[in-house]
Design a protein around this motif. Structure first.
Motif, PDB file in Angstrom:
ATOM      1  N   UNK A 266       0.794  -1.234   0.055  1.00 38.82           N
ATOM      2  CA  UNK A 266      -0.106  -0.151   0.054  1.00 38.82           C
ATOM      3  C   UNK A 266       0.979   1.336   0.044  1.00 38.82           C
ATOM      4  N   UNK A 267       1.743   1.255   0.810  1.00 40.92           N
ATOM      5  CA  UNK A 267       2.606   2.369   0.785  1.00 40.92           C
ATOM      6  C   UNK A 267       3.759   2.498  -0.199  1.00 40.92           C
ATOM      7  N   UNK A 268       4.528   1.140  -0.456  1.00 42.68           N
ATOM      8  CA  UNK A 268       5.327   1.128  -1.344  1.00 42.68           C
ATOM      9  C   UNK A 268       6.633   1.759  -1.438  1.00 42.68           C
ATOM     10  N   UNK A 269       7.159   1.866  -0.084  1.00 38.46           N
ATOM     11  CA  UNK A 269       8.389   3.020   0.068  1.00 38.46           C
ATOM     12  C   UNK A 269       9.455   2.307  -0.584  1.00 38.46           C
ATOM     13  N   UNK A 270       9.776   1.014  -0.458  1.00 40.51           N
ATOM     14  CA  UNK A 270      10.866   0.348  -1.108  1.00 40.51           C
ATOM     15  C   UNK A 270      10.660   0.331  -2.561  1.00 40.51           C
ATOM     16  N   UNK A 271       9.604   0.108  -3.096  1.00 38.60           N
ATOM     17  CA  UNK A 271       9.271  -0.001  -4.316  1.00 38.60           C
ATOM     18  C   UNK A 271       9.360   1.294  -5.056  1.00 38.60           C
TER      19      UNK A 271
ATOM     20  N   UNK B 125       6.755  -6.966  -5.062  1.00 38.44           N
ATOM     21  CA  UNK B 125       5.969  -6.290  -4.165  1.00 38.44           C
ATOM     22  C   UNK B 125       4.465  -7.187  -3.772  1.00 38.44           C
ATOM     23  N   UNK B 126       4.341  -7.082  -2.551  1.00 37.08           N
ATOM     24  CA  UNK B 126       3.072  -7.889  -2.247  1.00 37.08           C
ATOM     25  C   UNK B 126       1.998  -6.821  -1.569  1.00 37.08           C
TER      26      UNK B 126
ATOM     27  N   UNK C 230       9.340  -4.837   5.913  1.00 36.47           N
ATOM     28  CA  UNK C 230       7.848  -4.979   6.583  1.00 36.47           C
ATOM     29  C   UNK C 230       7.038  -3.708   6.734  1.00 36.47           C
ATOM     30  N   UNK C 231       5.785  -3.891   6.831  1.00 30.91           N
ATOM     31  CA  UNK C 231       5.044  -2.736   7.053  1.00 30.91           C
ATOM     32  C   UNK C 231       5.163  -2.477   8.666  1.00 30.91           C
ATOM     33  N   UNK C 232       4.514  -1.193   9.086  1.00 30.51           N
ATOM     34  CA  UNK C 232       4.316  -0.991  10.577  1.00 30.51           C
ATOM     35  C   UNK C 232       2.978  -1.876  10.955  1.00 30.51           C
ATOM     36  N   UNK C 233       2.887  -2.174  12.305  1.00 34.21           N
ATOM     37  CA  UNK C 233       1.602  -2.715  12.886  1.00 34.21           C
ATOM     38  C   UNK C 233       1.489  -4.089  12.710  1.00 34.21           C
TER      39      UNK C 233
END
Length: 290
Positions: A47-52, A76-77, A114-117
């Motif tokens: 959703x955020x795709x920071x590394x992508x 990306x997942x 990994x995402x937060x949460x």
């Protein structure tokens, strides 16, 4: 859980956001690639795709520049969004499995951001991990997020939050393997004068070292607070891209900071104890054939 990876699987994990997981993942990927090792990046935050986004900026910068840059492979997942939790987890499992299989075909090291949460895709990555690298910011070590209340944890209360995720991953890993992942907690964005910095003397122990002895993680003194990390990351670069970035891209005053940052990341890579013996590389490559 039957997903496995012949590559060395490194997970950047911490349920708190904004601690530098993506920046570290990007710099690790380039630093390891410069060692002649094939690297893949797995962005589990579709959703955020920071590394992508960093990866795409890096491709653009490489195509526009005179000096080619190492481009890690990317997968990306995105989490499923059905109304059913069980259906979401079933779909996420298959998505994760396909992404790992894609990177395994060409990579000796996979670095998962990994995402937060509390996220199911992140949980899956921990169960496959060879190394879990957890950045914590300078301050109170983010104990509330990592271990519940730090003082309560030391008094024997049950660990909460991210520590519980680690423990669950260890328990599930134990059901299928005798080999556990190596958990390394890294103090990130250290200030120059921090009373909480890890001691330089091998005989001295920090409060986090003491918790680590009980909870089963190693500590690393980590990376200092340097604007050069953020500035280079924003342009799709890493601290190893001196020739590609040049003083004009990061400023002449930042060249020395970049060199010191490069040394920090190189030391962090060394602390991962990555198994790059020729025989082990050949074994991993052979296991991917077919």
């Amino acid at each position: 859980m039957s997903v496995s990876s012949p590559a060395v699987f490194v997970v950047l994990g911490n349920e708190k956001g904004g601690v530098g997981k993506s920046t570290i993942a990007a710099n690790l990927s380039v630093g390891i690639a410069k060692m002649g090792v094939s690297v893949g990046l797995l962005d589990l935050d579709g959703r955020q795709r920071t590394i992508a986004c960093w990866h795409q900026r890096r491709i653009d910068a490489s195509e526009c520049g005179d000096v080619p840059m190492a481009i890690p492979m990317l997968a990306v997942t995105e989490p499923a969004t059905f109304d059913s939790i069980s259906l979401n987890e079933e779909c996420d499992y298959e998505t994760f499995k396909r992404a790992v299989a894609k990177l395994d075909k060409a990579c000796d090291v996979i670095i998962a951001d990994t995402p937060p949460g509390d996220n199911y895709l992140a949980q899956l990555s921990h169960r496959v991990a060879d190394i879990v690298l957890t950045p914590v910011e300078d301050g109170v070590f983010d104990r509330e997020v990592l271990f519940g209340q730090g003082a309560e944890r030391l008094e024997g209360h049950k660990a909460k939050s991210y520590a519980a995720t680690i423990e669950q991953a260890r328990q599930m890993r134990h059901e299928t393997s005798d080999v556990q992942f190596d958990w390394l907690v890294v103090q990130n964005r250290r200030r120059a004068r921090s009373c909480l910095s890890f001691p330089h003397s091998s005989s001295a122990r920090s409060p986090l070292d003491e918790i680590g002895s009980e909870m089963g993680f190693r500590t690393y003194s980590g990376l200092k607070e340097r604007p050069v990390y953020r500035n280079l990351f924003a342009s799709g670069r890493s601290v190893f891209d001196y020739d590609a970035a040049g003083p004009s891209a990061i400023g002449h005053a930042a060249v020395d900071a970049r060199i010191r940052a490069c040394e920090e990341v190189s030391d962090l890579i060394s602390s991962l104890y990555l198994p790059f013996a020729e025989s082990q590389s050949e074994m991993r490559a052979a296991s991917r054939i077919g």
